[in-house]
Design an enzyme around this catalytic site. Structure first.
Site, PDB file in Angstrom:
ATOM      1  N   GLU A   1     -38.736  12.704 -12.416  1.00  0.00           N
ATOM      2  CA  GLU A   1     -38.665  14.158 -12.379  1.00  0.00           C
ATOM      3  C   GLU A   1     -38.239  14.661 -13.766  1.00  0.00           C
ATOM      4  O   GLU A   1     -37.325  14.083 -14.340  1.00  0.00           O
ATOM      5  CB  GLU A   1     -37.655  14.644 -11.341  1.00  0.00           C
ATOM      6  CG  GLU A   1     -37.726  16.150 -11.163  1.00  0.00           C
ATOM      7  CD  GLU A   1     -36.797  16.689 -10.061  1.00  0.00           C
ATOM      8  OE1 GLU A   1     -36.034  15.902  -9.469  1.00  0.00           O
ATOM      9  OE2 GLU A   1     -36.853  17.893  -9.820  1.00  0.00           O
TER      10      GLU A   1
ATOM     11  N   ALA B   1     -28.026  12.594 -10.341  1.00  0.00           N
ATOM     12  CA  ALA B   1     -28.701  11.603  -9.519  1.00  0.00           C
ATOM     13  C   ALA B   1     -30.095  12.091  -9.197  1.00  0.00           C
ATOM     14  O   ALA B   1     -30.445  13.239  -9.479  1.00  0.00           O
ATOM     15  CB  ALA B   1     -27.928  11.353  -8.234  1.00  0.00           C
ATOM     16  N   MET B   2     -30.888  11.209  -8.592  1.00  0.00           N
ATOM     17  CA  MET B   2     -32.287  11.551  -8.335  1.00  0.00           C
ATOM     18  C   MET B   2     -32.729  11.043  -6.973  1.00  0.00           C
ATOM     19  O   MET B   2     -32.491   9.899  -6.609  1.00  0.00           O
ATOM     20  CB  MET B   2     -33.142  10.942  -9.463  1.00  0.00           C
ATOM     21  CG  MET B   2     -34.618  11.215  -9.322  1.00  0.00           C
ATOM     22  SD  MET B   2     -34.963  13.003  -9.390  1.00  0.00           S
ATOM     23  CE  MET B   2     -36.407  13.078  -8.354  1.00  0.00           C
TER      24      MET B   2
ATOM     25  N   ASN C   1     -35.426  10.005  -5.468  1.00  0.00           N
ATOM     26  CA  ASN C   1     -36.645   9.216  -5.262  1.00  0.00           C
ATOM     27  C   ASN C   1     -36.723   8.689  -3.829  1.00  0.00           C
ATOM     28  O   ASN C   1     -35.738   8.215  -3.274  1.00  0.00           O
ATOM     29  CB  ASN C   1     -36.659   8.019  -6.214  1.00  0.00           C
ATOM     30  CG  ASN C   1     -36.243   8.401  -7.616  1.00  0.00           C
ATOM     31  OD1 ASN C   1     -36.900   9.203  -8.244  1.00  0.00           O
ATOM     32  ND2 ASN C   1     -35.124   7.850  -8.070  1.00  0.00           N
TER      33      ASN C   1
ATOM     34  N   HIS D   1     -26.341  15.562  -1.345  1.00  0.00           N
ATOM     35  CA  HIS D   1     -27.418  16.354  -1.951  1.00  0.00           C
ATOM     36  C   HIS D   1     -28.702  15.532  -2.042  1.00  0.00           C
ATOM     37  O   HIS D   1     -29.768  15.968  -1.584  1.00  0.00           O
ATOM     38  CB  HIS D   1     -26.967  16.828  -3.340  1.00  0.00           C
ATOM     39  CG  HIS D   1     -27.999  17.603  -4.096  1.00  0.00           C
ATOM     40  ND1 HIS D   1     -28.015  18.982  -4.119  1.00  0.00           N
ATOM     41  CD2 HIS D   1     -29.045  17.209  -4.857  1.00  0.00           C
ATOM     42  CE1 HIS D   1     -29.028  19.394  -4.860  1.00  0.00           C
ATOM     43  NE2 HIS D   1     -29.677  18.336  -5.331  1.00  0.00           N
ATOM     44  N   GLU D   2     -28.604  14.348  -2.615  1.00  0.00           N
ATOM     45  CA  GLU D   2     -29.814  13.533  -2.801  1.00  0.00           C
ATOM     46  C   GLU D   2     -30.379  13.116  -1.450  1.00  0.00           C
ATOM     47  O   GLU D   2     -31.590  13.106  -1.245  1.00  0.00           O
ATOM     48  CB  GLU D   2     -29.540  12.314  -3.676  1.00  0.00           C
ATOM     49  CG  GLU D   2     -28.910  12.615  -5.042  1.00  0.00           C
ATOM     50  CD  GLU D   2     -29.617  13.695  -5.853  1.00  0.00           C
ATOM     51  OE1 GLU D   2     -30.844  13.851  -5.693  1.00  0.00           O
ATOM     52  OE2 GLU D   2     -28.928  14.392  -6.635  1.00  0.00           O
TER      53      GLU D   2
ATOM     54  N   HIS E   1     -32.343  15.888   0.157  1.00  0.00           N
ATOM     55  CA  HIS E   1     -33.663  16.103  -0.440  1.00  0.00           C
ATOM     56  C   HIS E   1     -34.764  15.367   0.333  1.00  0.00           C
ATOM     57  O   HIS E   1     -35.934  15.718   0.206  1.00  0.00           O
ATOM     58  CB  HIS E   1     -33.689  15.587  -1.881  1.00  0.00           C
ATOM     59  CG  HIS E   1     -33.342  16.617  -2.926  1.00  0.00           C
ATOM     60  ND1 HIS E   1     -33.861  17.885  -2.930  1.00  0.00           N
ATOM     61  CD2 HIS E   1     -32.558  16.525  -4.041  1.00  0.00           C
ATOM     62  CE1 HIS E   1     -33.399  18.540  -4.004  1.00  0.00           C
ATOM     63  NE2 HIS E   1     -32.606  17.744  -4.686  1.00  0.00           N
TER      64      HIS E   1
ATOM     65  N   GLU F   1     -34.238  22.900  -4.857  1.00  0.00           N
ATOM     66  CA  GLU F   1     -32.878  22.753  -5.385  1.00  0.00           C
ATOM     67  C   GLU F   1     -31.907  23.780  -4.796  1.00  0.00           C
ATOM     68  O   GLU F   1     -30.797  23.430  -4.404  1.00  0.00           O
ATOM     69  CB  GLU F   1     -32.883  22.793  -6.910  1.00  0.00           C
ATOM     70  CG  GLU F   1     -33.625  21.620  -7.561  1.00  0.00           C
ATOM     71  CD  GLU F   1     -33.105  20.248  -7.140  1.00  0.00           C
ATOM     72  OE1 GLU F   1     -32.015  20.143  -6.532  1.00  0.00           O
ATOM     73  OE2 GLU F   1     -33.827  19.260  -7.400  1.00  0.00           O
TER      74      GLU F   1
HETATM   75  N1  TRP Z   1     -33.729  16.395  -8.566  1.00  0.00           N
HETATM   76  C1  TRP Z   1     -32.535  15.944  -9.213  1.00  0.00           C
HETATM   77  C2  TRP Z   1     -31.406  16.534  -8.414  1.00  0.00           C
HETATM   78  O1  TRP Z   1     -31.302  17.671  -8.181  1.00  0.00           O
HETATM   79  C3  TRP Z   1     -32.431  16.415 -10.617  1.00  0.00           C
HETATM   80  C4  TRP Z   1     -32.680  15.410 -11.697  1.00  0.00           C
HETATM   81  C5  TRP Z   1     -32.224  14.164 -11.759  1.00  0.00           C
HETATM   82  C6  TRP Z   1     -33.362  15.636 -12.903  1.00  0.00           C
HETATM   83  N2  TRP Z   1     -32.595  13.587 -12.927  1.00  0.00           N
HETATM   84  C7  TRP Z   1     -33.299  14.456 -13.644  1.00  0.00           C
HETATM   85  C8  TRP Z   1     -34.045  16.697 -13.438  1.00  0.00           C
HETATM   86  C9  TRP Z   1     -33.860  14.346 -14.907  1.00  0.00           C
HETATM   87  C10 TRP Z   1     -34.623  16.603 -14.701  1.00  0.00           C
HETATM   88  C11 TRP Z   1     -34.530  15.419 -15.428  1.00  0.00           C
HETATM   89  O2  TRP Z   1     -30.573  15.906  -7.910  1.00  0.00           O
HETATM   90 ZN    ZN Z   2     -31.457  18.329  -6.285  1.00  0.00          ZN
END
Ligand code: TRP
Ligand code: ZN
Length: 877
Positions: free
Chosen positions: A124, A265-266, A268, A300-301, A304, A323
């Protein structure tokens, strides 16, 4: 190179081709990794025959390309720095490509990169295009199969999205694992992790009885720091079932901790990747705030998975769709599992400091921007936090049950699709029957609405007349604003009874706590049958993200502080009262007049301590003075030195006047109980530590002894860090230096603790802070390549050490600009974030403005990434 160009929401078109299935093979090596991709493509039903296929691709070295097994000649496709296009491709076909990439050289931490000894990805928003040629946009959703080939010894663990379906050994000490993700997803949710990782495992049974394996993967030395994240994950999974009816949809859910990560964090699919700072906790290494942050981010993650993954965004202009909604969801969760009033106070005080500043600055943008140059610059407080406030208003407008009906409808109607903000709001309009057209302006209009309120009690007729006027200041690109629909929760607190009076408006009884709706530029509300003169308690719970002013007297505020039935507004009345006192002191400082402490404030604080509060965390919040950053937000022109002097004066005066009370508060809240991050313990520690910080502000011997004893007792990181911070922020190097050294030696092996060690030194108010920051940048534990280190040292100095960052010799600005220039090459996303304090030059005096602008100009003279280019251009426009 030409200047980067903005892209516009109004130009949206669906892609020429969709991908139904994506098959990937990674042959991992740090220097050169080979990526083979097989894409099953077909023309988008809404696009015309003949529209060329466009595949994004950056920093890829193309080795092979074929359509339906037929290699393409060079003239059959066009390759640029941004991607690859093919004209005249069939309506449906299979595309094979093979590229080489270099994870080792990837310092931007976007795409496939190395962190420590491992491989990991961050896709992302637009990182997947650094992995392979692909229509890298969220409205292209495919199922993925991913084979990862790595070294048996260097990468014993090979992870990707979905379920592992096959594994085996290969020649030359290599092995592979194939993963299959059956849920169609955009490329930004792709993830791969490979390395020598260890796992902690647990299980969760979903509401329909499905058994899910939960894994947290970390470096071996961090195995003892995963309990809290695992507990948080299970609480979040249960909560999403109960509050939203949302169940997890794979057999496996994994979290991986990595040290080098641009954000928190992300999400995925099935494989969340976390900044180690957002997942690892231990009582000895993490503060209460860190424990709470981890809980919130894990939730949060996880949330998602539905709000973002199952239902995703059509394009990146819709970012707040996932978001804002997901922040609202994690805030609701955290409020339920912790102290709800404190959670709201913390959210709002952060919001009013940081988001209001963003909304008032040169990068102000609506929750749904009309255009952007670099989407990486739009992961902002406006998109996230203001987006969440807008969802919260929606939820309050339609009511919680209807909101749940609306979210059920949204998730079922759009499951597996990439949608827009209208789709979400339309669901709420449909289930509630409400007209939300005016409300939609919240999504398109930037800037913080300002409400001027006036009230008048008419004794003769027992009426209370309230007048509300709204106005949203101009923001870049939006000179004129329209009236918003602003819900205002309020009560009228009787000055005799101290109780909420029952309110009647236009013959309709509203009860004692109600919401009125401001929709016009100006509206008058006449409340009838009000038996006694009231003080209005307005915008309870911060019912809308606005600035509201009312000509409260200090007596009114002291009264609300003591009597308002809304805990949030009781706290806010205290903040307002303190701000009035600060205004006088700031003026006195500027005029060189002797500062005099407002005795009302002392008495109000004394009453707070004497009365106590069942929720100690709330009391701690009430005793906390507004931050220098928040005070600055209230001033027409920021005078950092006057603000610092005025705030310090209040702190020291309160400490002197209430010394015995504060000492008692400290002692009464000391505890030897084993550490637990429970709301009760957290509240108790907060209260004790706020008392200690007052006492230390006068640096008397008793306070110093208490701080030293607390530091040496080494009971938990919350107490140790607070004690150490107070020692290091004191004027006494004889007490600061030994503690600092001892701490640094003890924790040199732990990067997350060293981050705290950096931060607390560079935020000291003493004049040597800048030299220290420069000196610490040479420390072996510091690296510009690690975003956590950059934030801990540079971010903390520029963002939290206001007196030293804004030094009149401009050295603070120069330091930040030097770092931005280096990071512009290494990690543009971080460079474009860390620069923020320099972009706020309009708020300062002319001398500082000139110095700040000169540094921005110096940055502009460099060859800039689109990220930094966009911010600097806006800042200097
Ligand atoms: N979607 C992620 C979140 O809200 C955001 C995020 C994680 C992100 N890593 C990133 C956005 C790197 C841009 C670049 O938790
Ligand atoms: Zn998020």
């Amino acid at each position: 190179m030409s200047d980067p160009q903005p892209i516009h929401l109004s130009d949206y078109r669906p892609p020429a081709y969709l991908v139904s299935r994506t098959e990937l093979t990674f042959d991992l090596a740090p220097g050169t990794t080979r990526v083979k991709a097989r894409l099953h493509l077909e023309r988008h039903p809404e696009r015309e025959a003949g529209a060329p296929l466009w595949l994004d691709g950056e920093q890829l070295s193309l080795k092979a390309i074929a359509i339906d097994g037929q290699p393409l000649e060079e003239g059959e496709y066009e390759l640029t720095r941004k991607g690859l296009s093919i004209t005249g491709a069939p309506e449906a076909f299979v595309l094979d490509t093979e590229v080489e990439i270099s994870p080792e050289d990837n310092t931007a931490l976007s795409g496939l990169y190395r962190s420590g000894g491992m491989f990991c990805t961050q896709c992302e928003a637009e990182g997947f295009r650094r992995i392979t040629f692909y229509p890298d946009r969220p409205d292209v959703m495919a199922t993925f199969s991913t084979t990862v080939i790595g070294d048996l010894t260097r990468e014993p663990v090979l992870l990707s999205n979905g379920n592992p379906v096959e594994r085996g050994e290969l020649p030359d000490g290599r092995h592979f694992v194939t993963w299959d993700d059956p849920h169609p997803k955009p490329a930004y949710l792709f993830a791969l992790v490979a390395g020598d990782l260890k796992k902690v495992e647990d299980r969760f049974t979903t509401m329909s009885g499905r058994d899910v394996t939960l894994q947290i993967w970390v470096e071996e030395e961090n195995l003892d720091k995963t309990d809290h994240a695992m507990g948080s994950l299970k609480r979040a999974m249960r909560w999403d079932e109960e509050a939203y009816g949302r169940e997890y949809d794979l057999d496996l859910f994994m979290i991986v901790a990595v040290n080098d990560f641009n954000m928190g964090a992300m999400e995925n699919k099935g494989l969340n990747i976390f900044n180690s700072a957002a997942v690892l906790t231990h009582p000895n290494t993490a503060t209460d705030a860190a424990f709470q942050r981890v809980e919130g981010i894990v939730a949060h993650e996880y949330f998602h998975n539905w709000s973002g993954n199952r239902v995703t965004c059509r394009d990146w202009f819709q970012l707040s769709l996932k978001e804002g909604f997901t922040v609202f969801r994690d805030q609701s969760f955290s409020a339920e599992v912790n102290s709800a009033p404190v959670k709201r106070i913390e959210e709002v005080s952060f919001f009013r400091t940081a988001q209001f500043a963003e909304d008032a600055g040169p990068t102000a943008h609506p929750i749904r921007p009309d255009s952007y140059i670099e989407i990486g610059n739009f992961y902002t407080l406006t998109i996230y936090e203001k987006g969440a406030e807008v969802v919260r208003m929606l939820s309050n407008l339609v009511g919680p049950e209807t909101f749940r009906k609306g979210s059920d409808l949204y998730f079922s109607r759009f499951d597996g699709q990439a949608v827009t903000i209208e789709d979400f709001v339309d669901c709420m309009a449909e289930v509630s029957g409400q007209d939300l057209e005016q409300f939609m302006r919240w999504y398109s209009q930037a800037g913080t609405p300002e409400i001027d309120a006036f009230g008048e009690y008419d004794y003769a007729n027992s009426r209370y007349r309230l007048i509300l006027r709204q106005r949203t200041p101009a923001t870049p690109g939006q000179p004129e604003k329209q009236a918003l629909h602003i819900p205002i929760r309020l009560g009228l607190v009787g000055t005799k009874s101290g109780r909420d009076l029952s309110m009647t408006l236009d013959g309709e009884s509203l009860g004692r706590d109600a919401v009125i709706h401001l929709r016009e530029d100006e509206q008058e509300f006449i409340f009838t049958d009000i038996e006694e003169a009231p003080v209005p308690s307005l915008l309870r719970g911060f019912s809308a993200p606005v600035k509201l002013s009312f000509p409260y007297s200090r007596e009114d505020l002291a009264f609300l502080m003591a009597h308002d039935s809304d805990g949030f507004n009781r706290w806010d009345a205290g903040q307002r009262l303190t701000l009035l006192a600060l205004d006088d002191l700031i003026a006195a400082h500027r005029n060189g007049v002797e500062k005099v402490m407002d005795t009302r404030l002392v008495e109000a604080f004394r009453a707070l301590i004497e009365e106590g509060n069942d929720d100690k965390a709330v009391l701690a919040e009430m005793l906390q003075l507004p931050s220098e950053a928040y005070i600055a937000e209230q001033q027409p022109l920021v005078d950092v030195d006057a603000i610092h002097a005025a705030r310090t004066f209040i702190q020291q005066s309160l400490a002197q006047e209430l010394r015995d009370e504060l000492l008692a508060l400290y002692r009464d809240n000391q505890s030897d109980a084993a550490y637990a991050p429970t709301p009760e313990q957290i509240g108790q520690r907060a209260l004790k530590n706020v008392a200690l910080s007052y006492l230390m502000s006068i640096e008397d011997e008793v306070a110093i002894e208490l701080a030293q004893a607390q530091f040496e007792a080494d009971h938990n990181m919350t107490d140790v860090r607070q004690a150490l911070t107070l020692l290091v922020h004191s004027s006494r190097s004889d007490i600061a230096d030994p503690a600092l050294k001892a701490f640094g030696r003890k924790w040199s092996h732990d990067p997350l603790v060293m981050d705290q060690w950096f931060s607390l030194q560079v935020t000291r108010p003493q004049a040597d802070a800048l030299d220290r920051a420069r000196y610490l940048m040479e420390h072996p534990a510091f690296s510009l390549k690690n975003p956590n280190k950059v934030r801990a040292l540079i971010g903390a100095f520029a963002g939290q050490n206001r007196v030293n960052f804004h030094r009149l010799d401009g050295e603070g600005y120069r330091l930040l600009a030097d770092v931005v220039i280096e990071l512009n090459r290494l990690n543009p996303e971080i460079a474009a974030r860390i620069i923020t304090p320099l972009t706020r030059w309009q708020r300062f005096d002319e001398a500082r403005q000139a110095l700040m602008r000169a540094e921005l100009e110096r940055i502009r003279g460099e060859e800039l990434s689109p990220n930094v280019y966009e911010i600097v251009e806006k800042a200097l426009a």
